[in-house]
Every structure is written in C-alpha cells, then in structure tokens.
Design an enzyme around this catalytic site. Structure first.
Site, PDB file in Angstrom:
ATOM      1  N   CYS A 382      32.626  33.542  35.350  1.00 41.24           N
ATOM      2  CA  CYS A 382      33.275  32.361  34.779  1.00 41.24           C
ATOM      3  C   CYS A 382      33.554  31.324  35.868  1.00 41.24           C
ATOM      4  CB  CYS A 382      34.515  32.758  33.989  1.00 41.24           C
ATOM      5  SG  CYS A 382      34.875  31.548  32.697  1.00 41.24           S
ATOM      6  N   HIS A 508      32.350  36.701  30.313  1.00 41.71           N
ATOM      7  CA  HIS A 508      33.114  37.761  30.984  1.00 41.71           C
ATOM      8  C   HIS A 508      32.532  39.133  30.652  1.00 41.71           C
ATOM      9  CE1 HIS A 508      36.664  35.365  32.314  1.00 41.71           C
ATOM     10  NE2 HIS A 508      36.199  34.543  31.387  1.00 41.71           N
ATOM     11  N   GLU A 510      32.982  41.893  32.110  1.00 41.90           N
ATOM     12  CA  GLU A 510      33.946  42.971  32.333  1.00 41.90           C
ATOM     13  C   GLU A 510      34.645  43.401  31.042  1.00 41.90           C
ATOM     14  OE1 GLU A 510      34.334  39.821  33.136  1.00 41.90           O
ATOM     15  OE2 GLU A 510      36.426  39.163  33.099  1.00 41.90           O
TER      16      GLU A 510
HETATM   17  N1  GLN Z   1      38.682  27.278  34.620  1.00 38.58           N
HETATM   18  C1  GLN Z   1      37.346  27.455  34.187  1.00 38.58           C
HETATM   19  C2  GLN Z   1      37.116  26.893  32.798  1.00 38.58           C
HETATM   20  O1  GLN Z   1      38.041  26.682  32.066  1.00 38.58           O
HETATM   21  C3  GLN Z   1      36.939  28.920  34.233  1.00 38.58           C
HETATM   22  C4  GLN Z   1      37.711  29.767  33.279  1.00 38.58           C
HETATM   23  C5  GLN Z   1      37.634  31.241  33.606  1.00 38.58           C
HETATM   24  O2  GLN Z   1      37.278  31.629  34.715  1.00 38.58           O
HETATM   25  N2  GLN Z   1      37.980  32.098  32.653  1.00 38.58           N
HETATM   26  O3  GLN Z   1      36.000  26.655  32.431  1.00 38.58           O
END
Ligand code: GLN
Length: 536
Positions: A382, A508, A510
């Site tokens: 992310c 994600h 994970e």
């Molecule tokens: N802050 C980033 C976004 O909002 C990544 C979010 C995250 O890592 N879950 O896109």
C-alpha cells in the site's frame, strides 16, 4: 438450530480472548462443525477505522470492506473462512442503529432506554450470523473486561440472551487470570473468584472458566476454583502461556475444552478433530532449517500490534519455507540517507509497511533506494508500494520532485495522486476504497508466476493511487505495472525486472494469509530473501 457461545474476560485485559475464541472455533471446525466468531467492542467509535494504530493496533479489513478489530484477523487465520461487517459490532454502531430508528419514529412515542432498546439491539446483532442456517455454532467475544462501565449493556444482553435461548443453547466461557506470586511461590485464585462473583452480580453464572496462567494449575487448585466459582471441575480449563499462538488449539484440545463445550450445548462430539494439517504447519514452524532477518520499515513499529497481519503472514510464509523469519522493525522516521546503510545492512529482505501521512515517508524512500540499488529483496504494501513509485520516479526517471499528493499536494510530479472518487469525500470514517477488488495480472510477469494465475482478488484500504498520466514513462523506464484493476485501470502491482524481488502491491495481501493458505506473495518474498541470504 444454531448454538451460541459467549466469551467474556475478567481480572485484566489482554488475556487473549481472541486467541481462545479462535482456538475453540478451530477445534469445533476440525470436528466437522460450521463455526464463526464475532466480536462486540464496547467503545463508541462506529468502527476502528478512524483510530490511530497506537490506540488500537492494526485495523483489519474484511472482504466486504468493513474496517474491524484485529481479532477478526486471528479468526480468519485460524479458521480460513472470511468474516464480514456483521462479525464486528461496537457500542457506537448499536447506538447509531437505535438512534436512527428513534429519528424514524420507530419507537412510537416510547422513552428510548439502555434496557430494553440498546440491549434488544445488541441481542438482535448477536443473532444475525446464526439466522440463515449457515453456522452450527456462533462464538461471540465480548471485548473489554467484565466490570467496566462501558461493557455493562453487553453483559446484560448476554444474560437476557442466555435466559431466552436456554442453558443448552447459549453458554458463557469466562477467561480469567491466575497470577503467580513469586514471593509466596503460589498461584492465586482470588482474582478469579472475585471476577466470577462480579459476573454473578450481573446475573450470569459462567459455564466454563478458562484460566490463563504462567504455571500449571494442579488438581487442588482446579477443585478450589470449581467449588468457589460453582462450576464442574472439568469446566476449569488451564490456558498456560504458549511459545506461539498457534499452539493454543492443541493446548485447548488437551484440556478437552471442545468436549466440555459440546457436552454443555448437548451436541454430539462427532469425530475426533482432524488437525493433521495444523500439526504439519506447527512441525514446520518449530523445526526451521534456516533463519533470516527481514526488515519491517514503518512508523508504528513501537507497537507490534499495528502490523499484526504482516507479522503473522511472515509466520505462515516462514513455516512454508521451513525458515524462521526474524522480523526486525525499523522506525522509518529515523531513516536518513546517511544512516540507511547502517540500519539496513545484514537484512535479507525489506518490507515497507502501509501507512498514512508524512511522518516517516522520506525514511521509507531511503530504505527503498538502498534495497533497490543493492539488489536486496523488496516488498512494498500500500503506502510501501506508493513509496516505491515515488522513489523510482525521483532516482531513476529523473523526476526530482516526484511525490504523492498526500505528502505534497502541490508537487510538480504527482506520481501518486488522490483517486477521483475520493476528491469530494468529507467524512473520514468508512470512506476509503475498502475491501475486495479484482486484479488482472500480466502474463509472463513475476506476479503472475507467483500467483500461478492471472485473475486475482485482494483487499484494499487507501485513498491514493498510481497516477496513470505517468504510466508510459514508468513502463519505458523499466518499472512494470503487472497488476491492474480490470474495471477502472487502477494500478495494483508494480515490479522491477532486473532485480531478484522488487514488488509493490496497492492492496493488502497480509489480510488474506492464513495457516491453511499462506499468501503466495509472502511465501515468494521469504523464498527470495532466503535465496539472497544463501548467496551472500
Ligand atoms: N496513505 C495511503 C493512501 O491512502 C496508503 C494507505 C495504506 O497504506 N493503507 O492511499
């Protein structure tokens, strides 16, 4: 007919109600029962999505896009079945539902009160998952500690529910602590007695006591607890500290918790639980043939719970590779171009974590520059993926000002920018791009090889994305976008060809790694890190 098990906690918090619930569920599932677990949290937030990880640990996201308590991650990792919005309810949500109905006029002029209106709404939610015949048993974990002001309505709802359903259909397992007083050389049962007394004041006689302890509790102590807490002696279950949470189902099996539960619920014990693949996993986990260190670069590293699912995914992937993965946490806020080498040398792989906001962002960029230039396996999740895109823009493509508009809205090169449908969003709660979305993998890419297929679905939680205005430049410059959302063209995976392992995922992974199904991206990242270690 669905049967219900409630798990409450006494004496202190952090006794591991989530792990006990998940372990019991695992045993019942292994006997052939269809089981799910839900968690009721006493705080007023509608969900933990707006909470800082320092407050509450990781926010776990379900397939249907609910932002939930991290215990749901344990439920999924143990049971290998997905949870949903209905598996996590907070006091805030209960009140919100009741107040919305009050505004609709649904209470026909009545005074709306904690009893019966809030407790009725809690009971309605206790029942939701059990209603469509999908589950034989629903386990409900009540967050907090019995005696807290804020969990009282939940406890009262459990009392009423037990009365309504009958003692063969709804039981209460109370988890307590048996402290060891070193000076006296004794295990002490009094806190447990007091905690049960408190439950009795609320009208609940627990059916089973699970006693968390550092030392084995002998027959005399069991008898004493049984006598003073009014339970059968076989309903006093020892829960001794374990070296891994994945041992707990077997410890509970030894204590026959599952059998005691089934007897109370008047359910047949069916077969002995089939835990072959679980034991197989434990065997590999406990007998590694190698050990490697992987860096976890993030800004919440002081609280390991903030990265719970990532740490557990490494456990699953490590076992799969028969390799102990020692996760070395690195505070991204402290990483500079000058000290990056010192902090990162000796690592066989680096994962750059998800996150929000500016703090630690530049440190993450430094970590990525170091591992990219030194051919050390890299995995970005992310924000970690977004950092990889920014780093490549700045240091390879010559876009010195490349940035995410989250960090600098005025940047000349917004290679990561806010998603179009996020621009008008005003409220913070539940408004990110959340939950499962499809992703197509490019044939021949590393990602496709890792997954062994070209259509996947993964879970999300973000507001920013790869800015497709830069797609061509990145492709021509050597960073390939190997995973794309087929519906809207959003970049889901980036990777580098001339590197042993350089993969960034907007989603994600994970969140979907389980004991039965370790996530392929983690499995391959660990394998690449192991290969790097061996070569070195
Ligand atoms: N802050 C980033 C976004 O909002 C990544 C979010 C995250 O890592 N879950 O896109």
């Amino acid at each position: 007919m669905t049967k219900y098990i409630f798990v409450t906690g006494g004496v202190t918090s952090s006794l591991g109600k989530g792990i006990i619930s998940a372990s019991l569920a695992k045993l019942l599932q292994a006997r052939g029962y269809r089981v799910t677990i839900q968690k009721f949290d006493p705080y007023i937030n509608i969900d933990p999505g707006t909470l800082n990880p320092y407050e509450h640990g990781e926010c776990y996201v379900t397939e249907d896009g609910a932002e939930t308590d991290l215990d749901l991650g344990h439920y999924e990792r143990f049971l290998n079945t997905p949870t949903s919005q209905s598996n996590n309810i907070t006091t805030g949500r209960i009140y919100q539902n009741v107040i919305n109905r009050e505004r609709e006029g649904a209470f026909l002029g009545k005074t709306v009160q904690v009893v019966p209106h809030i407790t009725d709404e809690i009971k309605r939610n206790f029942r939701i998952l059990g209603e469509n015949g999908q589950y034989d048993i629903v386990i409900t974990e009540i967050g907090g500690t019995v005696g807290d002001i804020e969990s009282l309505p939940f406890v009262e709802a459990v009392r009423q529910f037990k009365w309504e359903e009958g003692s063969n259909n709804a039981i209460v397992i109370h988890l307590t602590l048996i402290p060891y007083l070193a000076a006296a050389g004794e295990l002490k049962t009094k806190p447990t007695q007091h905690s049960v007394k408190m439950l009795l004041e609320y009208g609940i006689q627990p059916d089973i006591l699970v006693c968390r302890t550092e030392h084995h509790i002998n027959q005399d102590i069991r008898k004493k607890i049984a006598l003073f807490c009014n339970v059968n002696i076989n309903a006093v279950v020892e829960s001794i500290d374990a070296s891994t949470i994945y041992d707990v189902p077997l410890l509970m099996l030894k204590e026959q918790l599952d059998k005691t539960v089934l007897a109370k619920l008047k359910l047949p014990t069916k077969n002995e639980p089939n835990l072959d693949s679980w034991k197989n996993f434990l065997g590999r986990l406990k007998n590694p043939t190698a050990e490697i260190q992987i860096g976890l670069v993030g800004k919440y590293v002081e609280l390991p719970d903030a990265y719970k699912s990532i740490i557990e995914a490494f456990v699953h992937a490590g076992a799969k590779n028969e390799c102990k993965v020692k996760v070395v946490t690195i505070q991204s806020g402290n990483l500079t171009p000058e000290n990056a080498i010192d902090k990162l040398k000796g690592l066989c792989g680096v994962l750059v974590a998800p996150g929000f906001g500016e703090r630690g962002f530049e440190g993450k960029i430094e970590a990525i520059r170091y591992v990219r230039e030194n051919n050390i396996p890299f995995f970005g999740i992310c924000l970690g993926m977004q950092c990889a895109v920014v780093e490549y823009g700045r240091n390879v493509l010559g876009l010195a000002e490349a940035n995410s508009t989250e960090m600098n809205p005025q940047t000349a090169h917004p290679v990561i920018s806010m998603m179009e449908d996020q621009k008008d969003v005003k409220n913070m709660g539940g408004t990110m791009r959340l939950g499962a979305y499809a992703c197509d993998l490019k044939a021949g890419s590393k990602a496709a090889a890792i997954y062994g297929k070209t259509h996947i679905s993964e879970r999300h939680r973000h507001r920013y994305e790869f800015n497709n205005a830069y797609l061509k430049q990145y492709k021509e410059g050597g960073m390939s976008t190997s995973g794309m959302n087929p519906d809207n063209g959003l970049v889901e995976i980036v990777e580098l060809k001339n590197h042993p392992f350089f993969v960034g995922a907007q989603f994600h992974p994970e969140l979907k790694s389980t004991v039965a199904d370790p996530h392929p991206l983690f499995v391959n990242f660990v394998a690449a890190s192991l290969a790097y270690a061996r070569k070195k």
